[in-house]
Every structure is written in C-alpha cells, then in structure tokens.
Write a protein that holds these residues in place. Structure first.
Motif, PDB file in Angstrom:
ATOM      1  N   LYS A  31       0.851  -1.189   0.000  1.00  0.00           N
ATOM      2  CA  LYS A  31       0.000   0.000   0.000  1.00  0.00           C
ATOM      3  C   LYS A  31       0.885   1.236   0.000  1.00  0.00           C
ATOM      4  O   LYS A  31       2.093   1.151   0.256  1.00  0.00           O
ATOM      5  CB  LYS A  31      -0.929   0.019   1.204  1.00  0.00           C
ATOM      6  CG  LYS A  31      -0.216   0.239   2.530  1.00  0.00           C
ATOM      7  CD  LYS A  31      -1.219   0.405   3.653  1.00  0.00           C
ATOM      8  CE  LYS A  31      -0.526   0.979   4.884  1.00  0.00           C
ATOM      9  NZ  LYS A  31      -1.464   1.583   5.802  1.00  0.00           N
ATOM     10  N   LEU A  32       0.274   2.362  -0.274  1.00  0.00           N
ATOM     11  CA  LEU A  32       0.984   3.629  -0.155  1.00  0.00           C
ATOM     12  C   LEU A  32       0.946   4.069   1.303  1.00  0.00           C
ATOM     13  O   LEU A  32      -0.075   3.889   1.987  1.00  0.00           O
ATOM     14  CB  LEU A  32       0.338   4.695  -1.033  1.00  0.00           C
ATOM     15  CG  LEU A  32       0.647   4.560  -2.526  1.00  0.00           C
ATOM     16  CD1 LEU A  32      -0.260   5.459  -3.337  1.00  0.00           C
ATOM     17  CD2 LEU A  32       2.093   4.881  -2.810  1.00  0.00           C
ATOM     18  N   SER A  33       2.038   4.643   1.770  1.00  0.00           N
ATOM     19  CA  SER A  33       2.075   5.174   3.130  1.00  0.00           C
ATOM     20  C   SER A  33       1.030   6.289   3.254  1.00  0.00           C
ATOM     21  O   SER A  33       0.529   6.805   2.249  1.00  0.00           O
ATOM     22  CB  SER A  33       3.474   5.696   3.445  1.00  0.00           C
ATOM     23  OG  SER A  33       3.836   6.708   2.529  1.00  0.00           O
ATOM     24  N   ASP A  34       0.706   6.665   4.474  1.00  0.00           N
ATOM     25  CA  ASP A  34      -0.347   7.658   4.694  1.00  0.00           C
ATOM     26  C   ASP A  34      -0.058   8.989   4.001  1.00  0.00           C
ATOM     27  O   ASP A  34      -0.978   9.698   3.613  1.00  0.00           O
ATOM     28  CB  ASP A  34      -0.577   7.881   6.187  1.00  0.00           C
ATOM     29  CG  ASP A  34      -1.232   6.674   6.841  1.00  0.00           C
ATOM     30  OD1 ASP A  34      -1.871   5.870   6.120  1.00  0.00           O
ATOM     31  OD2 ASP A  34      -1.107   6.529   8.075  1.00  0.00           O
ATOM     32  N   ASP A  35       1.217   9.332   3.822  1.00  0.00           N
ATOM     33  CA  ASP A  35       1.555  10.590   3.142  1.00  0.00           C
ATOM     34  C   ASP A  35       1.732  10.403   1.624  1.00  0.00           C
ATOM     35  O   ASP A  35       2.104  11.337   0.922  1.00  0.00           O
ATOM     36  CB  ASP A  35       2.798  11.224   3.754  1.00  0.00           C
ATOM     37  CG  ASP A  35       4.045  10.357   3.605  1.00  0.00           C
ATOM     38  OD1 ASP A  35       3.987   9.285   2.951  1.00  0.00           O
ATOM     39  OD2 ASP A  35       5.096  10.757   4.147  1.00  0.00           O
ATOM     40  N   ASN A  36       1.456   9.184   1.124  1.00  0.00           N
ATOM     41  CA  ASN A  36       1.545   8.859  -0.310  1.00  0.00           C
ATOM     42  C   ASN A  36       2.942   9.021  -0.903  1.00  0.00           C
ATOM     43  O   ASN A  36       3.089   9.165  -2.105  1.00  0.00           O
ATOM     44  CB  ASN A  36       0.556   9.689  -1.142  1.00  0.00           C
ATOM     45  CG  ASN A  36      -0.874   9.248  -0.934  1.00  0.00           C
ATOM     46  OD1 ASN A  36      -1.134   8.138  -0.491  1.00  0.00           O
ATOM     47  ND2 ASN A  36      -1.804  10.123  -1.249  1.00  0.00           N
ATOM     48  N   ARG A  37       3.981   8.974  -0.068  1.00  0.00           N
ATOM     49  CA  ARG A  37       5.334   9.171  -0.572  1.00  0.00           C
ATOM     50  C   ARG A  37       6.115   7.876  -0.746  1.00  0.00           C
ATOM     51  O   ARG A  37       7.138   7.859  -1.409  1.00  0.00           O
ATOM     52  CB  ARG A  37       6.119  10.098   0.361  1.00  0.00           C
ATOM     53  CG  ARG A  37       5.580  11.499   0.352  1.00  0.00           C
ATOM     54  CD  ARG A  37       6.322  12.369   1.333  1.00  0.00           C
ATOM     55  NE  ARG A  37       5.679  13.664   1.404  1.00  0.00           N
ATOM     56  CZ  ARG A  37       6.251  14.782   1.012  1.00  0.00           C
ATOM     57  NH1 ARG A  37       7.481  14.770   0.548  1.00  0.00           N
ATOM     58  NH2 ARG A  37       5.616  15.922   1.114  1.00  0.00           N
ATOM     59  N   GLU A  38       5.631   6.787  -0.117  1.00  0.00           N
ATOM     60  CA  GLU A  38       6.379   5.541  -0.166  1.00  0.00           C
ATOM     61  C   GLU A  38       5.434   4.352  -0.270  1.00  0.00           C
ATOM     62  O   GLU A  38       4.360   4.353   0.324  1.00  0.00           O
ATOM     63  CB  GLU A  38       7.246   5.417   1.094  1.00  0.00           C
ATOM     64  CG  GLU A  38       8.212   4.257   1.062  1.00  0.00           C
ATOM     65  CD  GLU A  38       9.148   4.249   2.264  1.00  0.00           C
ATOM     66  OE1 GLU A  38      10.308   3.874   2.077  1.00  0.00           O
ATOM     67  OE2 GLU A  38       8.710   4.591   3.383  1.00  0.00           O
ATOM     68  N   ILE A  39       5.849   3.343  -1.026  1.00  0.00           N
ATOM     69  CA  ILE A  39       5.107   2.097  -1.100  1.00  0.00           C
ATOM     70  C   ILE A  39       5.672   1.187  -0.011  1.00  0.00           C
ATOM     71  O   ILE A  39       6.887   0.969   0.047  1.00  0.00           O
ATOM     72  CB  ILE A  39       5.237   1.454  -2.492  1.00  0.00           C
ATOM     73  CG1 ILE A  39       4.648   2.397  -3.548  1.00  0.00           C
ATOM     74  CG2 ILE A  39       4.542   0.096  -2.526  1.00  0.00           C
ATOM     75  CD1 ILE A  39       4.939   1.995  -4.982  1.00  0.00           C
ATOM     76  N   VAL A  40       4.800   0.686   0.846  1.00  0.00           N
ATOM     77  CA  VAL A  40       5.197  -0.133   1.987  1.00  0.00           C
ATOM     78  C   VAL A  40       4.392  -1.434   1.998  1.00  0.00           C
ATOM     79  O   VAL A  40       3.411  -1.576   1.283  1.00  0.00           O
ATOM     80  CB  VAL A  40       4.995   0.630   3.323  1.00  0.00           C
ATOM     81  CG1 VAL A  40       5.886   1.867   3.382  1.00  0.00           C
ATOM     82  CG2 VAL A  40       3.540   1.009   3.523  1.00  0.00           C
ATOM     83  N   ILE A  41       4.809  -2.362   2.843  1.00  0.00           N
ATOM     84  CA  ILE A  41       4.088  -3.629   2.982  1.00  0.00           C
ATOM     85  C   ILE A  41       2.937  -3.443   3.966  1.00  0.00           C
ATOM     86  O   ILE A  41       3.125  -2.932   5.064  1.00  0.00           O
ATOM     87  CB  ILE A  41       5.026  -4.740   3.491  1.00  0.00           C
ATOM     88  CG1 ILE A  41       6.071  -5.054   2.427  1.00  0.00           C
ATOM     89  CG2 ILE A  41       4.232  -6.002   3.847  1.00  0.00           C
ATOM     90  CD1 ILE A  41       7.114  -6.059   2.884  1.00  0.00           C
TER      91      ILE A  41
END
Length: 152
Positions: A31-41
């Motif tokens: 998913k995208l992190s809450d700030d939409n800057r990083e793709i995380v698991i």
C-alpha cells in the motif's frame, strides 16, 4: 522514483525476494504510506488460502485528506500455483495484481495508477500482471484462467 513521487521501500524488495527465492511468503500486499510518498508492505503471509488473500484486498481502505475512509486500491504479489489440465504437472507464476476497485476514491486511484510502474520495476521476476477493478476480477477461477492461459 515514479511520477507520483512514491518510492518503493527496501522492505518491499526484500519481502518480494523472500517470496520468489525462499518461498517464505505466499503473498504480499503493498500500500501507499499515509503521506503517499512511499510504497510499503501492508501484509505478507504464507497462508495459501486464496479467499483469505482476496478478502484482504476487498476490505482494503484508504483515507482521504479530509479523513474520510473509503475502499482503497492496493498492489499485491501472489505466488499462484496450478495443475495443468493435461496432467503434465504443476506450475507456479508470480502474479502482480493492481487492485483498484471501481468504487474507490478518485484521488487514491490516481496516485496508485501513477506509482504502479515504479513498484513493478523494483520487483524483478513477476511473470503475470493483472488489473482488477471488482471482486469478480479476483475470483480464483478468473485469475486461474489468466495465469494459466487456459491450460489449467
């Protein structure tokens, strides 16, 4: 870095390599992190139950800037195994699923669409890509047909 500015976290690449090489995971949901800057698991599991995986995608949510919660897009990688109908044995294909439900918010869908290629480039070894927009698209039989090219 993709056009949206979302980068792929190192943990995503590490977990994907564990799925691909060590068979440690059956699937990974990104998913995208809450700030939409990083793709995380969001989740990584060795559970082979397709329905459990499918439900996690269907129930995924995203928050809007106002804090409202709605259905949310996700990326997923699934090590899909199937038996050939000809009896020639079984196969497995690492399948990339871009889950973007039709009833998700417009902004999350745009950001996910813009970030998809960056993640796919980082995950070396994906055999099949599947775009899924409703629950029927991720029914086991629908995915099996695509992954096996009708040979299962």
């Amino acid at each position: 870095m993709s056009q949206s500015g979302a980068t792929v976290s190192q943990e995503c690449i590490t977990a994907f390599n564990e799925l691909k090489l060590a068979k440690k995971h059956k699937y990974i949901i990104f998913k995208l992190s809450d700030d939409n800057r990083e793709i995380v698991i969001e989740d990584a599991s060795s559970d082979p139950d397709w329905e459990v995986f499918r439900e996690k995608l269907i129930k995924a949510t995203s928050k809007t800037k106002t804090g409202a919660v709605s259905k949310g897009p996700r990326y997923a990688v699934y090590d899909f195994e199937y038996d050939l109908a000809s009896g020639e044995g079984s196969r497995n294909k690492i399948t990339f699923i871009a889950w973007s439900p039709d009833d998700a918010g417009v902004m999350p869908k745009m950001v996910y669409a813009a970030s998809k290629e960056g993640l796919k480039r980082a995950l070396n070894g994906v055999a099949i890509e599947l775009q899924a927009n409703d629950a029927d698209d991720i029914e086991h039989s629908s995915v099996l047909k695509v992954v096996s090219k009708g040979l299962a």
